[in-house]
Design an enzyme around this catalytic site. Structure first.
Site, PDB file in Angstrom:
ATOM      1  CD  GLU A 115      49.612  27.190   3.268  1.00  0.00           C
ATOM      2  OE1 GLU A 115      50.734  27.092   3.795  1.00  0.00           O
ATOM      3  OE2 GLU A 115      49.447  27.145   2.038  1.00  0.00           O
ATOM      4  CB  CYS A 136      54.133  27.804  10.897  1.00  0.00           C
ATOM      5  SG  CYS A 136      54.242  29.045   9.598  1.00  0.00           S
TER       6      CYS A 136
HETATM    7  P1  NAD Z   1      44.821  25.752  15.691  1.00  0.00           P
HETATM    8  O1  NAD Z   1      44.745  24.611  14.735  1.00  0.00           O
HETATM    9  O2  NAD Z   1      44.600  25.473  17.126  1.00  0.00           O
HETATM   10  O3  NAD Z   1      43.777  26.895  15.300  1.00  0.00           O
HETATM   11  C1  NAD Z   1      43.660  27.410  13.990  1.00  0.00           C
HETATM   12  C2  NAD Z   1      42.240  27.885  13.749  1.00  0.00           C
HETATM   13  O4  NAD Z   1      41.341  26.789  13.878  1.00  0.00           O
HETATM   14  C3  NAD Z   1      41.755  28.957  14.719  1.00  0.00           C
HETATM   15  O5  NAD Z   1      41.073  29.949  13.984  1.00  0.00           O
HETATM   16  C4  NAD Z   1      40.835  28.224  15.656  1.00  0.00           C
HETATM   17  O6  NAD Z   1      39.774  29.015  16.126  1.00  0.00           O
HETATM   18  C5  NAD Z   1      40.305  27.087  14.804  1.00  0.00           C
HETATM   19  N1  NAD Z   1      40.043  25.870  15.570  1.00  0.00           N
HETATM   20  C6  NAD Z   1      40.733  25.409  16.636  1.00  0.00           C
HETATM   21  N2  NAD Z   1      40.215  24.240  17.066  1.00  0.00           N
HETATM   22  C7  NAD Z   1      39.185  23.959  16.234  1.00  0.00           C
HETATM   23  C8  NAD Z   1      38.231  22.887  16.160  1.00  0.00           C
HETATM   24  N3  NAD Z   1      38.269  21.880  17.011  1.00  0.00           N
HETATM   25  N4  NAD Z   1      37.305  22.922  15.182  1.00  0.00           N
HETATM   26  C9  NAD Z   1      37.270  23.936  14.294  1.00  0.00           C
HETATM   27  N5  NAD Z   1      38.135  24.985  14.337  1.00  0.00           N
HETATM   28  C10 NAD Z   1      39.066  24.996  15.275  1.00  0.00           C
HETATM   29  O7  NAD Z   1      46.248  26.413  15.413  1.00  0.00           O
HETATM   30  P2  NAD Z   1      46.948  27.632  16.134  1.00  0.00           P
HETATM   31  O8  NAD Z   1      47.257  27.252  17.545  1.00  0.00           O
HETATM   32  O9  NAD Z   1      46.185  28.876  15.897  1.00  0.00           O
HETATM   33  O10 NAD Z   1      48.313  27.747  15.295  1.00  0.00           O
HETATM   34  C11 NAD Z   1      49.399  26.939  15.553  1.00  0.00           C
HETATM   35  C12 NAD Z   1      49.575  25.860  14.514  1.00  0.00           C
HETATM   36  O11 NAD Z   1      49.398  26.396  13.223  1.00  0.00           O
HETATM   37  C13 NAD Z   1      50.975  25.287  14.508  1.00  0.00           C
HETATM   38  O12 NAD Z   1      50.909  23.907  14.278  1.00  0.00           O
HETATM   39  C14 NAD Z   1      51.655  25.980  13.353  1.00  0.00           C
HETATM   40  O13 NAD Z   1      52.734  25.290  12.799  1.00  0.00           O
HETATM   41  C15 NAD Z   1      50.532  26.087  12.394  1.00  0.00           C
HETATM   42  N6  NAD Z   1      50.756  27.205  11.490  1.00  0.00           N
HETATM   43  C16 NAD Z   1      50.951  26.961  10.170  1.00  0.00           C
HETATM   44  C17 NAD Z   1      51.221  27.999   9.298  1.00  0.00           C
HETATM   45  C18 NAD Z   1      51.429  27.791   7.834  1.00  0.00           C
HETATM   46  O14 NAD Z   1      51.488  28.780   7.116  1.00  0.00           O
HETATM   47  N7  NAD Z   1      51.550  26.567   7.346  1.00  0.00           N
HETATM   48  C19 NAD Z   1      51.280  29.297   9.798  1.00  0.00           C
HETATM   49  C20 NAD Z   1      51.080  29.498  11.152  1.00  0.00           C
HETATM   50  C21 NAD Z   1      50.794  28.450  11.992  1.00  0.00           C
END
Ligand code: NAD
Length: 454
Positions: free
Chosen positions: A209, A243
């Protein structure tokens, strides 16, 4: 940080078959709802500490959606778990053919910070309903919310069934090195690719997602005032850290100035001032600085105030934006709303198509032909006509992205399916077996087969 024991415990528990009983799943769903309900105060306080998200917004955009998901799953689980029959072909006469959903097994759910409860606990509903065990890794960025969830789950569930792991990149990387039976990830497209690669090593199926730049297209055939009202609410909810928020506006040239006037009217009316306890902060300094950097000062026509010590950015409108501006090169994820004016809808559609497929698209129009055209020509995760964001409240509609905005979907039955495998079965009795398929393969047999099967 060694998760081997925990995973072993969850695997052993799954192997007992306990999670496959429908009564067990219903019981866990009820326990899940109850554990959240009785800890609402803790959850409200934690999220307020993280980014001053108000009780009202937390309730309508997080907890109530999770409660609806749980209620729906409890009511529908018997239907979802029923075997689904098809009419078998003549080649298998007499027989029955059907598929039976089975839980994929040990699930890993990784959440994002922007709706910390909904995006972490929401997918859990599908996992429980499907009969999986769960390891949930919420985002470390909404730190207090993650701690609250960990506490609640620890107090109400056994580790061998459902466990919350707190942590950031190192912990997630360590978890991803293990073999899970399914991974459900919510977050950025960049990290989505890391998760996908880690899953590929074990051939683990994933639901991703992700995000993207979701357009709102406003045509001249539209109730401009109502469009502006709905756009202002959906964009500045959670200070734009949504998002599926409209990332940018594409507006017909003939109504551009009227729309801007109406947007300003509603921004003023909804009072997104620093004194408004319902206006959320930017989650952290890093994002605050990123948004400040992203704001082209010369194009700000309304708002643009950045209150550093409060991490508040007031609703900001940006005009005369083109697809070449830096703000159009990444997902904004904050209260900045770029406005692009179009003269011709066909070229507007072509411009939108140049950006990777977004998670959502919103169209404000009364023109039926245009509605059909845009729905046919643009590819995106989901969306709304004459509204924005609200499609997420329809819990029975599958929710997910396409292309760069994700793969797979959830909510309602889609959530159940995300954590299930459908085992297809052909069932025959012993009393009849035509000789047609057995050697010798004669011409007569071939002509009969051709007549029967085509
Ligand atoms: P992110 O990708 O930075 O982090 C998401 C998760 O991944 C966190 O739990 C984090 O600890 C983990 N993570 C981060 N870097 C990592 C790595 N290098 N290796 C492994 N795990 C890692 O995203 P965010 O900043 O928490 O959220 C924002 C993004 O999420 C935006 O792009 C937004 O559009 C998207 N989003 C999508 C939805 C949806 O339902 N499609 C909902 C909310 C947010």
């Amino acid at each position: 940080m060694n998760y081997t024991n925990l995973l072993e415990k969850q695997r052993s528990f799954f192997a007992t078959q306990a999670t496959k009983d429908i009564s067990f799943r219903i019981q866990q769903l009820k326990r899940f709802k109850n554990s959240i309900q009785k800890n609402e105060k803790l959850l409200f306080e934690a999220i307020y500490k993280d980014f001053k998200k108000s009780d009202y917004e937390t309730h309508i955009t997080e907890l109530s959606l999770i409660y609806h998901e749980i209620d729906l799953a409890i009511v529908k689980i018997k239907k979802w778990t029923k075997k689904k029959s098809i009419t078998p072909s003549l080649a298998n006469f007499p027989s029955r053919a059907y598929s039976i959903p089975e839980p994929l097994g040990n699930a890993l759910i990784i959440g994002a910070w922007n709706y910390p409860y909904q995006l972490s606990l929401g997918p859990v509903v599908g996992a429980i309903a499907a009969g999986c065990t769960i390891i949930l890794k919420p985002s470390e960025i909404a730190h207090h919310s993650a701690i609250a969830m960990e506490k609640i789950i620890k107090e109400n569930f056994n580790d061998n069934y459902f466990k919350v792991i707190l942590g950031a990149v190192p912990e997630t990387t360590e978890l991803l090195a293990h073999k899970f039976d399914t991974i459900f990830f919510t977050g950025s497209t960049t990290v989505g690719k890391i998760v996908y690669q880690a899953a590929a090593k074990h051939l683990t199926p994933v639901t991703l997602e992700l995000g993207g730049k979701s357009p709102a297209i406003i045509t001249e055939h539209c109730n401009i005032d109502m469009a502006a009202k709905r756009l202002v609410w959906s964009k500045f909810l959670n200070a734009g850290q949504t998002c599926i928020a409209p990332d940018y506006i594409m507006v017909a040239e003939s109504i551009q100035s009227t729309l801007i006037e109406a947007l300003i009217k509603y921004i003023k009316k909804f009072d997104y001032s620093i004194d408004n306890k319902n206006y959320t902060q930017i989650i952290n300094q890093k994002n605050f600085d990123r948004l400040k950097q992203l704001m082209p000062q010369k194009k700000v026509i309304y708002g643009g105030d950045c209150i550093q010590n409060e991490r508040i950015i007031t609703p900001t409108l940006l005009d005369n934006i083109t697809f070449d501006d830096s703000i159009m090169q990444e997902e904004i994820f904050g209260p900045l709303l770029p406005i692009i004016t179009y003269k011709n809808i066909d070229s507007a559609i072509e411009d939108i198509k140049k950006i990777p497929q977004p998670l959502s698209c919103y169209l404000f129009t009364k023109n039926k032909k245009l509605r059909h055209k845009i729905l046919r020509e643009l590819s995106f995760g989901g969306g709304a006509i004459n509204d924005a964001v609200m499609h997420i409240t329809e819990i029975d509609l599958p929710f997910g992205g396409v292309g760069a905005s994700g793969m797979g979907s959830y909510h309602g039955e889609a959530g159940f399916k995300a954590f299930s495998h459908y085992k297809s079965i052909l069932q025959k009795p012993f009393w009849f077996e035509p000789n047609l398929k057995y050697a010798p393969y004669t011409k007569t047999k071939l002509s009969i087969i051709k007549k029967l099967l085509g």
